[in-house]
Design a protein around this motif. Structure first.
Motif, PDB file in Angstrom:
ATOM      1  N   ILE A  42      -6.115  16.657   1.706  1.00  0.00           N
ATOM      2  CA  ILE A  42      -6.054  15.687   0.736  1.00  0.00           C
ATOM      3  C   ILE A  42      -5.357  14.244   1.056  1.00  0.00           C
ATOM      4  N   HIS A  43      -5.767  13.215   1.006  1.00  0.00           N
ATOM      5  CA  HIS A  43      -5.039  12.188   1.239  1.00  0.00           C
ATOM      6  C   HIS A  43      -5.273  11.122   0.369  1.00  0.00           C
ATOM      7  N   TYR A  44      -4.446  10.096  -0.151  1.00  0.00           N
ATOM      8  CA  TYR A  44      -4.763   9.219  -1.202  1.00  0.00           C
ATOM      9  C   TYR A  44      -3.938   7.847  -0.606  1.00  0.00           C
ATOM     10  N   LYS A  45      -4.538   6.846  -1.181  1.00  0.00           N
ATOM     11  CA  LYS A  45      -3.730   5.422  -1.215  1.00  0.00           C
ATOM     12  C   LYS A  45      -3.757   4.922  -2.481  1.00  0.00           C
ATOM     13  N   ILE A  46      -2.740   4.151  -2.836  1.00  0.00           N
ATOM     14  CA  ILE A  46      -2.609   3.492  -4.078  1.00  0.00           C
ATOM     15  C   ILE A  46      -2.594   1.917  -3.768  1.00  0.00           C
ATOM     16  N   GLU A  47      -3.269   1.165  -4.546  1.00  0.00           N
ATOM     17  CA  GLU A  47      -3.341  -0.209  -4.258  1.00  0.00           C
ATOM     18  C   GLU A  47      -3.010  -1.016  -5.405  1.00  0.00           C
ATOM     19  N   ALA A  48      -1.649  -0.549  -6.018  1.00  0.00           N
ATOM     20  CA  ALA A  48      -0.843  -1.182  -6.876  1.00  0.00           C
ATOM     21  C   ALA A  48       0.605  -0.934  -6.849  1.00  0.00           C
ATOM     22  N   ASN A  49       1.516  -1.486  -7.786  1.00  0.00           N
ATOM     23  CA  ASN A  49       2.702  -1.077  -7.856  1.00  0.00           C
ATOM     24  C   ASN A  49       3.150   0.066  -8.597  1.00  0.00           C
ATOM     25  N   ILE A  50       4.132   0.769  -8.483  1.00  0.00           N
ATOM     26  CA  ILE A  50       4.577   1.786  -9.328  1.00  0.00           C
ATOM     27  C   ILE A  50       4.895   1.174 -10.560  1.00  0.00           C
ATOM     28  N   LEU A  51       4.351   1.724 -11.964  1.00  0.00           N
ATOM     29  CA  LEU A  51       4.701   1.315 -13.184  1.00  0.00           C
ATOM     30  C   LEU A  51       5.996   1.981 -13.665  1.00  0.00           C
ATOM     31  N   LYS A  52       6.160   3.168 -13.619  1.00  0.00           N
ATOM     32  CA  LYS A  52       7.283   4.126 -13.983  1.00  0.00           C
ATOM     33  C   LYS A  52       7.262   5.116 -13.072  1.00  0.00           C
ATOM     34  N   SER A  53       8.603   5.727 -12.897  1.00  0.00           N
ATOM     35  CA  SER A  53       8.973   6.897 -12.378  1.00  0.00           C
ATOM     36  C   SER A  53       9.788   7.957 -12.845  1.00  0.00           C
ATOM     37  N   GLY A  54       9.606   9.240 -12.878  1.00  0.00           N
ATOM     38  CA  GLY A  54      10.585   9.900 -13.446  1.00  0.00           C
ATOM     39  C   GLY A  54      10.683  11.438 -12.876  1.00  0.00           C
ATOM     40  N   ILE A  55      11.140  12.316 -13.690  1.00  0.00           N
ATOM     41  CA  ILE A  55      11.164  13.708 -13.118  1.00  0.00           C
ATOM     42  C   ILE A  55      11.136  14.455 -14.602  1.00  0.00           C
ATOM     43  N   CYS A  56       9.919  15.253 -14.550  1.00  0.00           N
ATOM     44  CA  CYS A  56       9.765  16.074 -15.710  1.00  0.00           C
ATOM     45  C   CYS A  56       9.904  17.714 -15.831  1.00  0.00           C
ATOM     46  N   MET A  77       0.871  -1.228  -0.269  1.00  0.00           N
ATOM     47  CA  MET A  77      -0.098   0.099   0.048  1.00  0.00           C
ATOM     48  C   MET A  77       0.951   0.989   0.059  1.00  0.00           C
ATOM     49  N   ILE A  78       0.736   2.174  -0.864  1.00  0.00           N
ATOM     50  CA  ILE A  78       1.560   3.575  -1.003  1.00  0.00           C
ATOM     51  C   ILE A  78       0.258   4.649  -0.630  1.00  0.00           C
ATOM     52  N   THR A  79       0.812   5.323   0.369  1.00  0.00           N
ATOM     53  CA  THR A  79       0.104   6.680   0.699  1.00  0.00           C
ATOM     54  C   THR A  79       0.511   7.693   0.668  1.00  0.00           C
ATOM     55  N   GLY A  80       0.025   8.856   0.450  1.00  0.00           N
ATOM     56  CA  GLY A  80       0.672  10.189   0.479  1.00  0.00           C
ATOM     57  C   GLY A  80      -0.519  11.279   0.885  1.00  0.00           C
ATOM     58  N   LYS A  81      -0.219  12.486   0.715  1.00  0.00           N
ATOM     59  CA  LYS A  81      -1.146  13.653   1.162  1.00  0.00           C
ATOM     60  C   LYS A  81      -0.527  14.931   0.694  1.00  0.00           C
ATOM     61  N   CYS A  82      -1.339  15.922   0.660  1.00  0.00           N
ATOM     62  CA  CYS A  82      -0.979  17.357   0.122  1.00  0.00           C
ATOM     63  C   CYS A  82      -0.383  17.989   1.429  1.00  0.00           C
ATOM     64  N   PHE A  83       0.341  18.948   1.181  1.00  0.00           N
ATOM     65  CA  PHE A  83       1.036  19.652   2.099  1.00  0.00           C
ATOM     66  C   PHE A  83       0.260  20.137   3.493  1.00  0.00           C
ATOM     67  N   CYS A  84      -0.867  20.541   3.322  1.00  0.00           N
ATOM     68  CA  CYS A  84      -1.689  20.800   4.718  1.00  0.00           C
ATOM     69  C   CYS A  84      -2.393  19.602   5.190  1.00  0.00           C
ATOM     70  N   GLY A  85      -2.553  18.361   4.311  1.00  0.00           N
ATOM     71  CA  GLY A  85      -3.149  17.324   4.997  1.00  0.00           C
ATOM     72  C   GLY A  85      -4.620  17.165   4.671  1.00  0.00           C
TER      73      GLY A  85
END
Length: 133
Positions: free
Chosen positions: A11-25, A1-9
């Motif tokens: 908005i919260h989210y969770k991700i129920e999968a593996n990361i497919l790709k990652s990068g820097i735009c 399980m991957i979790t995250g949030k915005c700076f003020c908290g």
């Protein structure tokens, strides 16, 4: 399980999968959206993202001439998600919003031609002068 949030908290989210790709735009749009020189991101399956809280959304045209929807927190302004219509099966998540920052390890740089000239790139990571969203 991957979790995250915005700076003020708000908005919260969770991700129920593996990361497919990652990068820097490094595109000019991501620079403006983040107030920085680049946007670190992960790519996940669209259906794996569960969001708690109300995001605001801004739509812009991508390089493909198709819309890209960018979601952010209406309170603190954190750029959180991208939803490119060219790839409806994925969501792009801002890696800076991850609770566990060790989950982020970029495997590509995109839009490097728009990066500031002083940007240092790891020679072991693939570079692409442009992107396609």
């Amino acid at each position: 399980m991957i979790t995250g949030k915005c700076f003020c908290g708000e908005i919260h989210y969770k991700i129920e999968a593996n990361i497919l790709k990652s990068g820097i735009c490094h595109c000019h749009d991501c620079q403006r959206l983040t107030g920085g020189t680049a946007w670190p991101f992960i790519v996940i399956p669209q259906e794996s993202l569960i969001i708690q809280g109300e995001t605001k959304e801004f739509t812009r045209l991508g390089a493909s001439a198709k819309p890209v929807h960018v979601s952010f927190c209406g309170t603190c302004g954190s750029t959180l998600f991208g939803r490119p219509e060219i790839w409806p099966h994925i969501r792009i998540v801002g890696a800076s919003s991850l609770d566990d920052k060790t989950l982020f390890s970029p495997d590509m740089y995109v839009w490097t031609k728009e990066a500031p000239k002083w940007t240092l790139f790891d020679p072991n990571i693939s570079k692409f002068d442009c992107g396609s969203i």
